[in-house]
Design an enzyme around this catalytic site. Structure first.
Site, PDB file in Angstrom:
ATOM      1  N   GLY A 307       0.832  -1.204   0.000  1.00 34.25           N
ATOM      2  CA  GLY A 307       0.000   0.000   0.000  1.00 34.25           C
ATOM      3  C   GLY A 307       0.856   1.239   0.000  1.00 34.25           C
ATOM      4  O   GLY A 307       1.943   1.255  -0.581  1.00 34.25           O
ATOM      5  N   GLU A 308       0.369   2.312   0.588  1.00 32.00           N
ATOM      6  CA  GLU A 308       1.029   3.619   0.732  1.00 32.00           C
ATOM      7  C   GLU A 308       1.455   4.226  -0.597  1.00 32.00           C
ATOM      8  O   GLU A 308       2.311   5.102  -0.651  1.00 32.00           O
ATOM      9  CB  GLU A 308       2.212   3.546   1.690  1.00 32.00           C
ATOM     10  CG  GLU A 308       3.440   2.807   1.212  1.00 32.00           C
ATOM     11  CD  GLU A 308       4.559   2.713   2.261  1.00 32.00           C
ATOM     12  OE1 GLU A 308       5.742   2.806   1.874  1.00 32.00           O
ATOM     13  OE2 GLU A 308       4.240   2.545   3.465  1.00 32.00           O
TER      14      GLU A 308
END
Length: 341
Positions: A307-308
């Protein structure tokens, strides 16, 4: 796209989606015509050729450029996290935001490598959404405000927008969104997220199924689904995707949660994500199912699930490669190379 009045209600979002621009067919045709003259067999650069034409089509210019890439990461907390659906506590969201700001996360390194501006948008980290297994995650006002916030994050004169998220519990929200939007059961969409064990996965599935039953009567359309089981950061991503379309900015979507947020717009209009590419295939099992549903092929499959915005930031380099080949290669005439017989 900075006028908050544009997004005062779901009805106004629906109206705005009727006004989004379509592809620039002329710019795309110019890119395709140049591809045919470059010193290579037709189609030999594979998806790099497709990307060059897609960028031109949605930037509305030929040749396309990726000189000013921009990565936006939206961070928020989810009430469902209190039910133990993640391997990490909710306070990790805030801690990771600090890590982004201090330059210590993977997305920082990837943005530096691709010369992409990185902005992290905190969204009321001390005020998580409601536990959607018991009550709607957001009011319409909160959901609309989050979408407006995402829209305002799309700055002028950027060449491509890479989107990402941070929020403990958001793969649970993403799985709930997909279940409500596209059918099936929670078991079809829910995965291990941050690395949860079997009992935690079973609880995650049970809570999503509970939410589907509890909110069934009010899940009348995709925006209502977003309100009931989405999150602030996921709403912001949907808003950013819409604003990018309005400003003719191509978009790179990160993994499962990011794609699920964008899929809310797809469920309203299947053409709404034509200006988007999915950067990578997450190992979350629901992501493959979702990509098949919305007709997207990820640019890479590296087994990532961080993610991120990490996959989207990495994929900026792929877009740069496509542009470099498209604009830098010589044509057959320029190089004095014989073309195909």
């Amino acid at each position: 796209m900075s006028d908050n009045k544009v997004l005062a209600s779901f009805d106004e979002i629906r109206a705005l989606m009727q006004e989004v621009p379509g592809p620039d067919i002329s710019a795309g045709a110019d890119a395709t015509a140049r591809q045919a003259q470059l010193t290579k067999p037709a189609g030999s650069l594979g998806r790099l050729e497709e990307i060059a034409a897609w960028l031109a089509t949605w930037q509305g210019r030929h040749p396309a450029v990726v000189d000013r890439p921009y990565t936006a990461v939206f961070a928020a907390n989810h009430g469902i996290a209190a039910r133990g659906v993640s391997a990490y506590p909710a306070e990790v969201t805030k801690q990771m935001v600090a890590n982004f700001i201090n330059g210590g996360a993977a997305v920082n390194q990837l943005c530096a490598l691709s010369d992409a501006d990185l902005r992290v948008y905190e969204m009321a980290l001390e005020e998580p959404t409601a536990d959607f297994s018991e009550t709607p995650a957001m009011t319409e006002e909160d959901c609309v405000r989050a979408m407006a916030y995402g829209m305002m994050a799309v700055e002028d004169n950027i060449d491509v927008l890479a989107l990402g998220e941070m929020g403990i519990g958001n793969t649970t929200s993403a799985a709930a969104l997909c279940t409500a939007l596209f059918g099936g059961t929670a078991a079809d969409w829910a995965g291990r997220g941050t690395g949860i064990d079997d009992p935690t996965l079973a609880r995650k599935i049970e809570l999503i199924d509970q939410a589907m039953e509890r909110h069934r009567a009010v899940m009348t359309d995709p925006l209502e689904i977003l309100r009931c089981v989405g999150g602030l950061e996921l709403s912001a991503i949907a808003g950013a995707v819409l604003a990018a379309r309005m400003s003719r900015t191509p978009v790179l979507l990160d993994g499962f949660a990011c794609t699920a947020a964008a899929a809310v717009l797809y469920a309203i209009d299947p053409r709404a994500l034509d200006h988007c590419m999915v950067a990578h295939l997450s190992v979350e099992p629901g992501h493959q199912r979702l990509l098949e549903t919305i007709g997207q092929t990820p640019l890479v499959d590296f087994g990532m699930r961080l993610g991120e915005g990490s996959g989207a930031a990495m994929a900026i380099l792929v877009l740069k490669a496509a542009c470099a080949c498209h604009t830098g290669m010589a044509t057959f005439a320029e190089a004095g190379v014989s073309g195909p017989a």
